[in-house]
Enzyme design. Structure first.
Site, PDB file in Angstrom:
ATOM      1  N   MET A 111       0.848  -1.191   0.000  1.00 53.35           N
ATOM      2  CA  MET A 111       0.000   0.000   0.000  1.00 53.35           C
ATOM      3  C   MET A 111       0.887   1.246   0.000  1.00 53.35           C
ATOM      4  O   MET A 111       1.949   1.261   0.600  1.00 53.35           O
ATOM      5  CB  MET A 111      -0.869   0.000   1.260  1.00 53.35           C
ATOM      6  CG  MET A 111      -2.019   0.962   1.178  1.00 53.35           C
ATOM      7  SD  MET A 111      -2.790   1.207   2.769  1.00 53.35           S
ATOM      8  CE  MET A 111      -4.186   0.138   2.639  1.00 53.35           C
ATOM      9  N   CYS A 112       0.466   2.256  -0.700  1.00 52.66           N
ATOM     10  CA  CYS A 112       1.156   3.537  -0.692  1.00 52.66           C
ATOM     11  C   CYS A 112       0.102   4.609  -0.874  1.00 52.66           C
ATOM     12  O   CYS A 112      -1.029   4.312  -1.241  1.00 52.66           O
ATOM     13  CB  CYS A 112       2.139   3.671  -1.851  1.00 52.66           C
ATOM     14  SG  CYS A 112       3.553   2.560  -1.753  1.00 52.66           S
ATOM     15  N   GLY A 113       0.476   5.838  -0.610  1.00 55.74           N
ATOM     16  CA  GLY A 113      -0.433   6.945  -0.880  1.00 55.74           C
ATOM     17  C   GLY A 113       0.183   7.825  -1.947  1.00 55.74           C
ATOM     18  O   GLY A 113       1.387   8.089  -1.921  1.00 55.74           O
ATOM     19  N   ARG A 147      -1.327   5.316   4.759  1.00 56.89           N
ATOM     20  CA  ARG A 147      -1.093   4.501   3.565  1.00 56.89           C
ATOM     21  C   ARG A 147       0.392   4.307   3.295  1.00 56.89           C
ATOM     22  O   ARG A 147       0.760   3.424   2.514  1.00 56.89           O
ATOM     23  CB  ARG A 147      -1.737   5.148   2.328  1.00 56.89           C
ATOM     24  CG  ARG A 147      -3.234   5.173   2.324  1.00 56.89           C
ATOM     25  CD  ARG A 147      -3.755   5.615   0.972  1.00 56.89           C
ATOM     26  NE  ARG A 147      -3.504   4.604  -0.043  1.00 56.89           N
ATOM     27  CZ  ARG A 147      -4.353   3.635  -0.350  1.00 56.89           C
ATOM     28  NH1 ARG A 147      -5.501   3.546   0.259  1.00 56.89           N
ATOM     29  NH2 ARG A 147      -4.048   2.751  -1.275  1.00 56.89           N
TER      30      ARG A 147
END
Lengths: 223, 304
Positions: free
Chosen positions: B1-3, B32
C-alpha cells in the site's frame, strides 16, 4: 437529534456512541471528510445521517440501522451488511455491498467496479452505472442497475438476480439473459419503489442470472 | 500500500501555497505510507541554457552527512561560477549551464556517493525515509511554491525501505512518476531496459516503471502513447501519477484494484489515493469529484 462533529470527535467514539444507541433516535454526522469506518457495526434501529463524503468501509456489517450519506462513499461501503438501509446520494467506489447478507443498499448515482461482489442476499439498487465484475459470484439477492454495466457482469454468478436497464460491456462466465416474467416485473417495481425511484419506468429493463453450467464439474472447463 | 497525491493549479493565484497544501495532503496519507515520503515540485523555470538538478545523498539513512561545499567547489570549477546551489538537508538543488546527460555522467565520475534524482527546466525532487510529517518538516515543504506537484507516501511491499528506494522517480527531463501498487514483471523489464541502456539504480519495481516511460518517451512516443503501451507491457496492479513540465497525468491499470480519486474546482485539480487527502484543500466540498475509470488516461496541461 444528536449532532456529532468529526472535526471534534474521534471515529472510535462516534462508533461506540452509535453502537450503544438503543432508543431509535437520529444522529447527524458533520465533517466526515473522507474518514474511514464511519457508522460500522450498528445493530439497532436508528437513523444516521452523514453530511459529506465518507472514506472506506462506511456502514460495514450494518444491522437494522438506516444510514444516509449525503455525498460520495469510498471503497467497501456496506460491506457484509445484514439488514437495514444504506443510501448514498452521490457515487460509491469499489465493491460496495460486498458479501452483504440482507438489507437494502441504494446508490443514487454510479457504483464503481465489483458492486455486489459475492452478494449473499442484499438488495442493491444503483441509479447510475456499475463498473466491471459487478455481482461476481453473487449467491443471493437482487442487483438493479438503472444505467450501464461494465465488463464481466455477473461472472460465476450463483442465484443472485440482476436487472439492467442500460447496456452491458460484456457478460461474465455463466451469466445469461433470462426472460422477464410478470413476477420479475413486480419484484423490480417493488425494488425501485423501495429505493425511492417510484417514477422510473420498467421499460428497457432486462433480467440476468446464472446459466447454472458451472454448478457441476465439466471436464471442458478444466485447464 | 502507498499513498499518492497530485495537485495542479489552474491559475497562478495559489502558487505561493503549493507546498502548504501538498504537505497537508501528504500528512493525511501517512497511514497509507508511513515508511518514506517524497515529492516533486514544479517551480520557476531555469534560466536560458541552464537546467535544474536535484541531488540526493543516500548516506543520510546511515546517519552520515555530506559536505556540500565539496560539490559546490567542483561545480564552480567545472561548470562556471554562474551555477547556483541550494542545500536542503540531504538534498541539493543545482541550477547550472549543462544538460542532463552531461551532469549525470559528471556526477557518476566525481561524486558516486550522490544520486541525481531529477533534472529539467522546472522540476525539483525531494524524498527521504521517515514519517511523512517529520520529513516534510525537515524540508520545510510548507514554504515551497510552484504551479503543480506530485507526492508519495510509501509502504514498501516489493523492495527495501531506504531513501534511494523512495518515490518520485525521474523518467526523463522534467518528468517524474509516483506509483501505488506492485508490478509482477519488473525483473523482466529491468533486464530489457538495462540492455537498452536505460539506467536503473535500485531493485524497486516503480523505478522500472519510471525507466520504462523514460525509454518509451526517448523513442519519440508521447506521454499518452507511453501510458497506453504500459497497459499492455506492465503486469500488476497500479495507479500511476506522472508529473510533466506543465501538468500531470493519472492512469489506473485495467483491473482497477488500486484506488484513485480525482477532484476539480475552478482553481485546482487534485488526485489522491483517497478523498480524505483532497478534503484538506480549500473548497473541496464543492469540487467535482470522480473515480478515474480503469485503463483511461486523465491529463491536465497548461498551454504556455
Amino acid at each position: 437529534m444528536t449532532k456529532i462533529d468529526l472535526d471534534k470527535t474521534s471515529v472510535r467514539s462516534l462508533n461506540s456512541n452509535l453502537q450503544d444507541n438503543k432508543d431509535n433516535s437520529e444522529t447527524l454526522i458533520e465533517n466526515p471528510k473522507g474518514k474511514h469506518n464511519l457508522a460500522v457495526g450498528l445493530t439497532t434501529e436508528q437513523k444516521v445521517h452523514i453530511h459529506g463524503h465518507v472514506g472506506y468501509y462506511c456502514a460495514g456489517m450494518n444491522q437494522k440501522a438506516n444510514i444516509l450519506i449525503e455525498g460520495n462513499a469510498g471503497p467497501g461501503l456496506a460491506e457484509n451488511m445484514m439488514s437495514g438501509v444504506v443510501k448514498v446520494e452521490g457515487n460509491a467506489s469499489q465493491y460496495c455491498g460486498a458479501t452483504a447478507h440482507g438489507g437494502l443498499l441504494v446508490i443514487k448515482n454510479d457504483a464503481a467496479a465489483r458492486c455486489g461482489v459475492s452478494m449473499k442476499g442484499v438488495d442493491i439498487v444503483v441509479g447510475g452505472s456499475v463498473g466491471h465484475m459487478s455481482a461476481f459470484m453473487g449467491q443471493k439477492g437482487r442487483l438493479v442497475i438503472c444505467g450501464d454495466a461494465g465488463n464481466a457482469l455477473g461472472d460465476s454468478i450463483y442465484e443472485a438476480r440482476i436487472y439492467l436497464r442500460g447496456t452491458v460491456e460484456s457478460l461474465g462466465t455463466d451469466c445469461i439473459e433470462k426472460e422477464m416474467k410478470q413476477e420479475h416485473k413486480q419484484e423490480l417495481r417493488e425494488l425501485l419503489n423501495s429505493a425511492g425511484f417510484d417514477d422510473m419506468s420498467l421499460d428497457g429493463f432486462r433480467r440476468y442470472g446464472s446459466a447454472r453450467k458451472l454448478y457441476n464439474f465439466d471436464i471442458d472447463n478444466a485447464y | 500500500m502507498c499513498g499518492i497525491v497530485g495537485l495542479y493549479f489552474k491559475n497562478n493565484n495559489l502558487d505561493d501555497k503549493l507546498g502548504y497544501f501538498l504537505s497537508d495532503m501528504l500528512v493525511e496519507m501517512t497511514e497509507r505510507g508511513p515508511d518514506s515520503v517524497g515529492f516533486a515540485i514544479y517551480d520557476s523555470v531555469a534560466k536560458q541554457g541552464m537546467i535544474k538538478c536535484s541531488i540526493l545523498f543516500g548516506g543520510v539513512d546511515q546517519g552520515k552527512t555530506f559536505d556540500w561545499d565539496l560539490l559546490k567547489n567542483a561545480i564552480n570549477k567545472d561548470f562556471g561560477s554562474e551555477s547556483v546551489m541550494h542545500v536542503y538537508g540531504s538534498h541539493a538543488v543545482l541550477e547550472l549551464p549543462t544538460d542532463s546527460k552531461s551532469i549525470s555522467k559528471w556526477m557518476k565520475v566525481n561524486f558516486p556517493e550522490l544520486s541525481l534524482i531529477s533534472s529539467g527546466k522546472r522540476i525539483e525532487t525531494y524524498k527521504e525515509k521517515g514519517l511523512p510529517k517529520d520529513v516534510i518538516n525537515s524540508f520545510n515543504l510548507t514554504n515551497f511554491k510552484g504551479s503543480h506537484a506530485l507526492g508519495h507516501t510509501r509502504m514498501a511491499t516489493e523492495s527495501a525501505v531506504t531513501t534511494e528506494h523512495s518515490h518520485p522517480f525521474s523518467t526523463g527531463d522534467d518528468i517524474c512518476l509516483v506509483h501505488n501498487g506492485s508490478l509482477s514483471n519488473h525483473n523482466t523489464w529491468r533486464r530489457k531496459l538495462l540492455k537498452e541502456g536505460i539506467p536503473i539504480s535500485t531493485d524497486n519495481d516503480s523505478e522500472v516503471a519510471a525507466a520504462y516511460f523514460n525509454w518509451k518517451i526517448s523513442q519519440g512516443n508521447s506521454l499518452d502513447e507511453s501510458l497506453k503501451s504500459a497497459l499492455v507491457d506492465l503486469d500488476g496492479f497500479y495507479t500511476f501519477a506522472i508529473g510533466t513540465k506543465d501538468g500531470f497525468a493519472v492512469m489506473r491499470d485495467n483491473f482497477g484494484c488500486k484506488p484513485a480519486v480525482l477532484a476539480e474546482t475552478d482553481d485546482w485539480v487534485a488526485m489522491s489515493s483517497e478523498y480524505r487527502a483532497i478534503a484538506t484543500l480549500p473548497n473541496s466540498e464543492k469540487a467535482n469529484i470522480w473515480e478515474p475509470i480503469p485503463g483511461k488516461i486523465y491529463s491536465w496541461e497548461k498551454t504556455t
